[in-house]
Write a protein that holds these residues in place. Structure first.
Motif, PDB file in Angstrom:
ATOM      1  N   ASN A 191       4.527  -2.548   6.952  1.00 28.76           N
ATOM      2  CA  ASN A 191       4.714  -1.696   8.126  1.00 28.76           C
ATOM      3  C   ASN A 191       5.360  -2.459   9.275  1.00 28.76           C
ATOM      4  OD1 ASN A 191       3.500   0.672   6.979  1.00 28.76           O
ATOM      5  ND2 ASN A 191       1.511  -0.329   7.216  1.00 28.76           N
ATOM      6  N   ASP A 192       5.681  -1.746  10.357  1.00 29.90           N
ATOM      7  CA  ASP A 192       6.368  -2.372  11.491  1.00 29.90           C
ATOM      8  C   ASP A 192       5.576  -3.538  12.073  1.00 29.90           C
ATOM      9  OD1 ASP A 192       8.402  -0.571  11.195  1.00 29.90           O
ATOM     10  OD2 ASP A 192       7.759   0.747  12.824  1.00 29.90           O
ATOM     11  N   GLY A 193       4.259  -3.487  11.936  1.00 30.97           N
ATOM     12  CA  GLY A 193       3.430  -4.581  12.418  1.00 30.97           C
ATOM     13  C   GLY A 193       3.288  -5.696  11.405  1.00 30.97           C
ATOM     14  N   GLY A 194       3.991  -5.564  10.261  1.00 28.66           N
ATOM     15  CA  GLY A 194       3.960  -6.583   9.226  1.00 28.66           C
ATOM     16  C   GLY A 194       2.851  -6.408   8.211  1.00 28.66           C
ATOM     17  N   ASP A 195       1.882  -5.534   8.464  1.00 28.31           N
ATOM     18  CA  ASP A 195       0.755  -5.345   7.558  1.00 28.31           C
ATOM     19  C   ASP A 195       1.189  -4.624   6.291  1.00 28.31           C
ATOM     20  OD1 ASP A 195       1.071  -3.303   9.712  1.00 28.31           O
ATOM     21  OD2 ASP A 195      -0.362  -2.176   8.476  1.00 28.31           O
ATOM     22  N   MET A 196       0.691  -5.107   5.153  1.00 27.41           N
ATOM     23  CA  MET A 196       1.026  -4.513   3.861  1.00 27.41           C
ATOM     24  C   MET A 196       0.404  -3.122   3.742  1.00 27.41           C
ATOM     25  SD  MET A 196      -0.027  -5.909   0.074  1.00 27.41           S
ATOM     26  CE  MET A 196      -1.695  -5.209   0.206  1.00 27.41           C
ATOM     27  N   HIS A 197       1.222  -2.167   3.320  1.00 28.38           N
ATOM     28  CA  HIS A 197       0.742  -0.786   3.233  1.00 28.38           C
ATOM     29  C   HIS A 197       0.112  -0.515   1.873  1.00 28.38           C
ATOM     30  CE1 HIS A 197       0.713   3.352   4.734  1.00 28.38           C
ATOM     31  NE2 HIS A 197       0.829   3.686   3.460  1.00 28.38           N
ATOM     32  N   THR A 198      -0.919   0.308   1.874  1.00 31.38           N
ATOM     33  CA  THR A 198      -1.504   0.827   0.645  1.00 31.38           C
ATOM     34  C   THR A 198      -1.664   2.337   0.798  1.00 31.38           C
ATOM     35  OG1 THR A 198      -3.776   0.485   1.419  1.00 31.38           O
ATOM     36  CG2 THR A 198      -2.763  -1.309   0.151  1.00 31.38           C
ATOM     37  N   GLY A 199      -1.669   3.039  -0.352  1.00 29.64           N
ATOM     38  CA  GLY A 199      -1.796   4.493  -0.321  1.00 29.64           C
ATOM     39  C   GLY A 199      -0.454   5.174  -0.154  1.00 29.64           C
ATOM     40  N   GLY A 204      11.599   8.469   5.494  1.00 28.07           N
ATOM     41  CA  GLY A 204      12.806   9.281   5.456  1.00 28.07           C
ATOM     42  C   GLY A 204      12.627  10.589   4.737  1.00 28.07           C
ATOM     43  N   GLY A 205      11.439  11.180   4.818  1.00 31.33           N
ATOM     44  CA  GLY A 205      11.193  12.465   4.175  1.00 31.33           C
ATOM     45  C   GLY A 205      10.799  12.348   2.718  1.00 31.33           C
ATOM     46  N   THR A 206      10.663  11.127   2.199  1.00 27.86           N
ATOM     47  CA  THR A 206      10.287  10.900   0.810  1.00 27.86           C
ATOM     48  C   THR A 206       8.943  10.184   0.757  1.00 27.86           C
ATOM     49  OG1 THR A 206      12.600  10.740   0.132  1.00 27.86           O
ATOM     50  CG2 THR A 206      10.971   9.787  -1.352  1.00 27.86           C
ATOM     51  N   TRP A 207       8.112  10.600  -0.208  1.00 25.55           N
ATOM     52  CA  TRP A 207       6.785  10.006  -0.348  1.00 25.55           C
ATOM     53  C   TRP A 207       6.767   8.949  -1.441  1.00 25.55           C
ATOM     54  CZ3 TRP A 207       2.688  10.537   2.824  1.00 25.55           C
ATOM     55  CH2 TRP A 207       2.693  11.610   3.717  1.00 25.55           C
ATOM     56  N   TYR A 208       6.035   7.862  -1.156  1.00 28.08           N
ATOM     57  CA  TYR A 208       5.825   6.776  -2.109  1.00 28.08           C
ATOM     58  C   TYR A 208       4.329   6.481  -2.158  1.00 28.08           C
ATOM     59  CZ  TYR A 208      10.824   6.047  -1.334  1.00 28.08           C
ATOM     60  OH  TYR A 208      12.177   6.216  -1.238  1.00 28.08           O
ATOM     61  N   PHE A 209       3.903   5.809  -3.235  1.00 24.85           N
ATOM     62  CA  PHE A 209       2.495   5.429  -3.318  1.00 24.85           C
ATOM     63  C   PHE A 209       2.400   3.951  -3.652  1.00 24.85           C
ATOM     64  CE2 PHE A 209      -1.714   4.861  -5.077  1.00 24.85           C
ATOM     65  CZ  PHE A 209      -2.504   5.633  -4.232  1.00 24.85           C
ATOM     66  N   LEU A 210       1.650   3.231  -2.768  1.00 24.52           N
ATOM     67  CA  LEU A 210       1.401   1.813  -2.965  1.00 24.52           C
ATOM     68  C   LEU A 210      -0.066   1.646  -3.356  1.00 24.52           C
ATOM     69  CD1 LEU A 210       4.125   0.522  -2.121  1.00 24.52           C
ATOM     70  CD2 LEU A 210       3.534   2.303  -0.458  1.00 24.52           C
ATOM     71  N   ASN A 211      -0.324   0.973  -4.501  1.00 22.42           N
ATOM     72  CA  ASN A 211      -1.710   0.876  -4.944  1.00 22.42           C
ATOM     73  C   ASN A 211      -2.528  -0.076  -4.077  1.00 22.42           C
ATOM     74  OD1 ASN A 211      -1.196  -1.748  -5.797  1.00 22.42           O
ATOM     75  ND2 ASN A 211      -1.031  -1.216  -7.951  1.00 22.42           N
ATOM     76  N   GLY A 212      -3.785  -0.322  -4.465  1.00 21.44           N
ATOM     77  CA  GLY A 212      -4.663  -1.142  -3.654  1.00 21.44           C
ATOM     78  C   GLY A 212      -4.176  -2.561  -3.468  1.00 21.44           C
ATOM     79  N   SER A 213      -3.291  -3.020  -4.379  1.00 23.90           N
ATOM     80  CA  SER A 213      -2.705  -4.356  -4.254  1.00 23.90           C
ATOM     81  C   SER A 213      -1.372  -4.313  -3.520  1.00 23.90           C
ATOM     82  CB  SER A 213      -2.509  -4.975  -5.648  1.00 23.90           C
ATOM     83  OG  SER A 213      -3.745  -5.112  -6.309  1.00 23.90           O
ATOM     84  N   GLY A 214      -1.000  -3.119  -3.052  1.00 22.22           N
ATOM     85  CA  GLY A 214       0.247  -2.977  -2.310  1.00 22.22           C
ATOM     86  C   GLY A 214       1.461  -2.722  -3.161  1.00 22.22           C
ATOM     87  N   VAL A 215       1.301  -2.684  -4.487  1.00 20.09           N
ATOM     88  CA  VAL A 215       2.440  -2.530  -5.394  1.00 20.09           C
ATOM     89  C   VAL A 215       2.877  -1.064  -5.453  1.00 20.09           C
ATOM     90  CG1 VAL A 215       3.223  -2.771  -7.779  1.00 20.09           C
ATOM     91  CG2 VAL A 215       1.715  -4.499  -6.766  1.00 20.09           C
ATOM     92  N   MET A 216       4.176  -0.838  -5.319  1.00 17.30           N
ATOM     93  CA  MET A 216       4.721   0.516  -5.415  1.00 17.30           C
ATOM     94  C   MET A 216       4.558   1.045  -6.841  1.00 17.30           C
ATOM     95  SD  MET A 216       8.665   1.770  -4.934  1.00 17.30           S
ATOM     96  CE  MET A 216       9.094   1.288  -6.627  1.00 17.30           C
TER      97      MET A 216
END
Length: 343
Positions: A191-199, A204-216
């Motif tokens: 994320n913009d704050g550098g923190d790894m995203h999960t969930g 850009g109008g498209t959804w992605y899912f990052l698991n608990g380890s951050g992997v897409m």
């Protein structure tokens, strides 16, 4: 504005008992450029020391310092035992007190003094010298356009960093990464704050899912008791999707459809596993026929069976405009037709 003005004062020159009236030499006034140096004249004399003025181009109050020779100083200067930096001003080409290049200079201290800073390296790694006897240590620091984290010994950290319950990734230069990161064969999002995203993450109008380890994630995903399909690029699929030779339908929110589904002007049936049904299908107490394309057949014969306007196979009824009779098993009964004719 004019860089200089000339004030003419008359003077009397006496020679050989004769008085002659002549104009005096012009006096310099205001900003004057002489060669590569810049001066500021007041009453014909160059200014010395500090001088503040209003820059009309931006409305800022700017400060210059004039040395012993009267020229405006530039670059790093020690004045009164303190370090200051003077950069170029586009207004009058003098040098004004400024913070200089962001990669070289930190914010001023409590006395407004700018300190010359520098990256330094030793056998243990890179560290950042604030130029005032201290260095970055055990903290995040904005340097230039990037953020860096320094360990308890003052060295930049690289790679994955777990801090305060959050993962960050620092490039080989030590700069904190944001946005998509490809690392170890997997994709991550910072994320913009550098923190790894999960969930779930909308970009850009498209959804992605990052698991608990951050992997897409890609492929089938079960989340919150619902199945979704993520394309090879990680983007959530919607609409029809063929996977492993089988057709599935993903609703607009990405959840896999099951049961009856009207798409366009046609009805389809998706089995409990989401796969599109074709051929005969029993739903409840009725039989339906789904064409090869999955759409439900209506008002036509399927072999010796008739399906009505609602798609259900008819039983014990005259069909096709009352011309034919189908029995309890739904099959056409030619004998029933002949008995009616005989009567």
């Amino acid at each position: 504005m004019a860089l200089a003005t000339e004030d003419f004062a008359s003077e009397t020159i006496q020679a050989a008992g004769v008085s002659t009236y002549a104009p005096a030499r012009p006096q310099k006034q205001g900003w004057v450029i002489e060669g590569s140096s810049v001066y500021y004249y007041e009453n014909g004399r160059p200014a010395a020391g500090w001088k503040e003025y209003l820059n009309p181009s931006n409305g800022a109050i700017e400060s210059c310092y004039f040395g012993d020779d009267g020229a405006a100083v530039s670059g790093w200067q020690t004045i009164g035992g303190k370090r200051y930096y003077f950069g170029t001003s586009g207004y009058h080409h003098a040098y004004v007190l400024t913070h200089g290049a962001r990669t070289n200079v930190e914010a001023p201290d409590s006395n407004g003094v700018w300190h010359e800073t520098a990256w330094r390296q030793d056998s243990n790694g890179w560290w950042f010298d604030f130029g005032n006897g201290t260095y970055a240590q055990n903290s995040w620091q904005p340097i230039g356009d990037e953020w860096y984290h320094f360990d308890s010994s003052g060295y930049t950290q690289v790679g994955w960093l777990y801090l305060g319950g959050t993962w960050y990734y620092l490039a080989g230069s030590g700069a904190m990464q944001v946005g998509w990161l490809h690392n170890g064969g997997a994709w991550y999002y910072l994320n913009d704050g550098g923190d790894m995203h999960t969930g779930w993450k909308s970009l850009g109008g498209t959804w992605y899912f990052l698991n608990g380890s951050g992997v897409m994630q890609t492929g089938w995903l079960r989340s919150g008791g619902t199945w979704y399909y993520l394309n090879s690029g990680g983007d959530m699929a919607t609409g029809w999707r063929k996977v492993g030779g089988v057709w599935y339908f993903l609703n607009s929110s990405g959840d896999m459809a099951t049961g009856w589904k009207k798409i366009g002007n046609a009805w389809y049936y998706l089995n409990g596993g989401g796969d599109m049904a074709t051929g005969w299908k029993r739903v409840g107490s009725s039989w339906y026929f789904l064409n090869a394309g999955g759409d439900m057949a209506e008002n036509r014969w399927i072999g010796n069976y008739w399906v009505g306007a609602n798609g259900a196979m008819a039983t014990n009824a005259w069909v096709d405009g009352g011309k034919y009779y189908v029995g309890s098993d739904g099959a056409y009964d030619p004998q029933a037709r002949r008995q009616e004719a005989a009567a």
